[in-house]
Design an enzyme around this catalytic site. Structure first.
Site, PDB file in Angstrom:
ATOM      1  N   ASP A  75      28.232  12.420  56.740  1.00 59.15           N
ATOM      2  CA  ASP A  75      28.253  13.236  57.956  1.00 59.15           C
ATOM      3  C   ASP A  75      29.462  12.881  58.820  1.00 59.15           C
ATOM      4  OD1 ASP A  75      25.963  14.479  57.207  1.00 59.15           O
ATOM      5  OD2 ASP A  75      24.659  13.541  58.692  1.00 59.15           O
ATOM      6  N   PRO A  76      30.468  13.743  58.870  1.00 60.76           N
ATOM      7  CA  PRO A  76      31.638  13.464  59.717  1.00 60.76           C
ATOM      8  C   PRO A  76      31.313  13.355  61.204  1.00 60.76           C
ATOM      9  CG  PRO A  76      32.160  15.131  58.076  1.00 60.76           C
ATOM     10  CD  PRO A  76      30.675  14.926  58.017  1.00 60.76           C
ATOM     11  N   HIS A  77      30.202  13.960  61.648  1.00 58.57           N
ATOM     12  CA  HIS A  77      29.891  13.882  63.078  1.00 58.57           C
ATOM     13  C   HIS A  77      29.274  12.540  63.464  1.00 58.57           C
ATOM     14  CE1 HIS A  77      25.885  15.900  61.799  1.00 58.57           C
ATOM     15  NE2 HIS A  77      25.634  14.635  62.028  1.00 58.57           N
ATOM     16  N   TYR A 106      26.269  41.494  50.648  1.00 60.22           N
ATOM     17  CA  TYR A 106      26.876  41.975  51.884  1.00 60.22           C
ATOM     18  C   TYR A 106      28.115  41.171  52.265  1.00 60.22           C
ATOM     19  CZ  TYR A 106      24.090  38.090  53.731  1.00 60.22           C
ATOM     20  OH  TYR A 106      23.529  36.859  53.943  1.00 60.22           O
ATOM     21  N   SER A 128      25.856  31.288  55.353  1.00 59.85           N
ATOM     22  CA  SER A 128      27.143  31.447  56.028  1.00 59.85           C
ATOM     23  C   SER A 128      27.132  30.753  57.382  1.00 59.85           C
ATOM     24  CB  SER A 128      27.454  32.935  56.209  1.00 59.85           C
ATOM     25  OG  SER A 128      26.450  33.565  56.973  1.00 59.85           O
TER      26      SER A 128
END
Length: 314
Positions: A75-77, A106, A128
């Site tokens: 986790d980069p955060h 879609y 997304s």
């Protein structure tokens, strides 16, 4: 050998918090260093002093073995210091993409896949999402290399700071708080020497044998050292986090509680210990940058919180 016989299993490493610390072990060419050479370099570059004796062998071997596993969560955060929600998982084999991919009609057309079978959007596990976090991580890695001269230096110095804070807590003598016309003697002990830069510790009233009372005291101290709405964040002298440890899953806890003066004969599988937790993210606890003793400032903040907590519980 077992894989050749058709027997295999998946090894995953949850390095969400500590994964970035592997940078400490990599030289400027991103090669994993031998332990003694590593310690020499860390000391010479003033990242981790030899006097701290870090890393110990199990920690060194654990980080060395990461390169051999099937997947890793990072986790980069967290220790990546990226101020946006950013999590990642790396797989050894690209074949995994076929398991997690989804081509939403879609978003994608067949011709998109034919032109570029590496379409990133189809391999995101949570659907997304904006690209800002990914861009932030990319920029951070471009500016700060993932070796001991970049992230390794930043995190390594926080590791040394955590070790120094642990040593300060371990050397603490019982101290007296005066509030409301009476005195109480308190003791503080760290749970264990930190593997990285997280220090866990707790306070107790000298002579108190009740785990319930000890937990109430530490909850009150945590409350005094927590963010409260309406108070500017910089007005807090210190902020700590906390966690609860279950006795049934932490076999070392009875000995720790006994050293804290708690009657361990009253413990059962439902017992849990409320402890304070300090994640030392800053590199500035060492003397390499400042003459000010930030550890003693933090200890003073803890003492102030202890006074307020004892007064509240009286």
């Amino acid at each position: 050998k077992l894989e050749n016989e058709g027997i295999s299993f998946w090894i995953h490493v949850d390095a969400a918090y500590g994964g970035y610390a592997r940078s400490i072990f990599l030289d400027e060419n991103f090669e994993f260093m031998e332990k003694e050479s590593l310690k020499e370099q860390l000391d010479r570059l003033k990242i981790v002093s030899k006097s701290v004796n870090w890393p110990v062998e199990p920690i060194y071997q654990a980080y060395k073995a990461i390169s051999q596993v099937d997947s890793v969560t990072v986790d980069p955060h967290k220790l990546g210091y990226v101020p946006y929600p950013a999590g990642g998982i790396a797989f050894r084999t690209k074949l995994v993409r076929n398991i997690i991919s989804f081509f939403a009609p879609y978003i994608f057309e067949q011709k998109d896949w034919e032109r570029n079978p590496q379409l990133l959007g189809s391999f995101i596990m949570e659907g997304s999402k904006p690209g800002a976090s990914a861009a932030a991580v990319w920029a951070a890695h471009r500016v700060i290399p993932l070796n001991m001269l970049g992230y390794g230096k930043l995190i390594g110095e926080s590791v040394e700071g955590a070790q120094l804070f642990y040593n300060r807590l371990a050397a603490s003598e019982p101290f007296t708080v005066k509030t409301g016309g009476f005195e109480k003697e308190l003791v503080v002990r760290p749970l264990a020497q930190p593997d990285l830069n997280i220090v866990i510790y707790a306070f107790n009233i000298v002579g108190n044998r009740s785990l319930e009372v000890m937990n109430r005291l530490n909850r009150a101290i945590k409350d005094k050292l927590s963010y409260h709405e309406g108070k500017p964040i910089l007005a807090h002298e210190a902020i700590v986090s906390s966690t609860e440890l279950e006795v049934k899953t932490n076999k070392a806890l009875p000995n720790y509680l006994k050293a804290m003066g708690i009657d361990v004969s009253t413990l059962d599988d439902e017992s849990s210990v409320f402890v304070l937790r300090s994640c030392i993210m800053t590199p500035y606890l060492t003397s390499d940058y400042t003459d000010e003793d930030y550890i003693e400032r933090f200890m003073a903040a803890l003492l102030h919180a202890c006074n307020a907590a004892v007064a509240e519980l009286a």
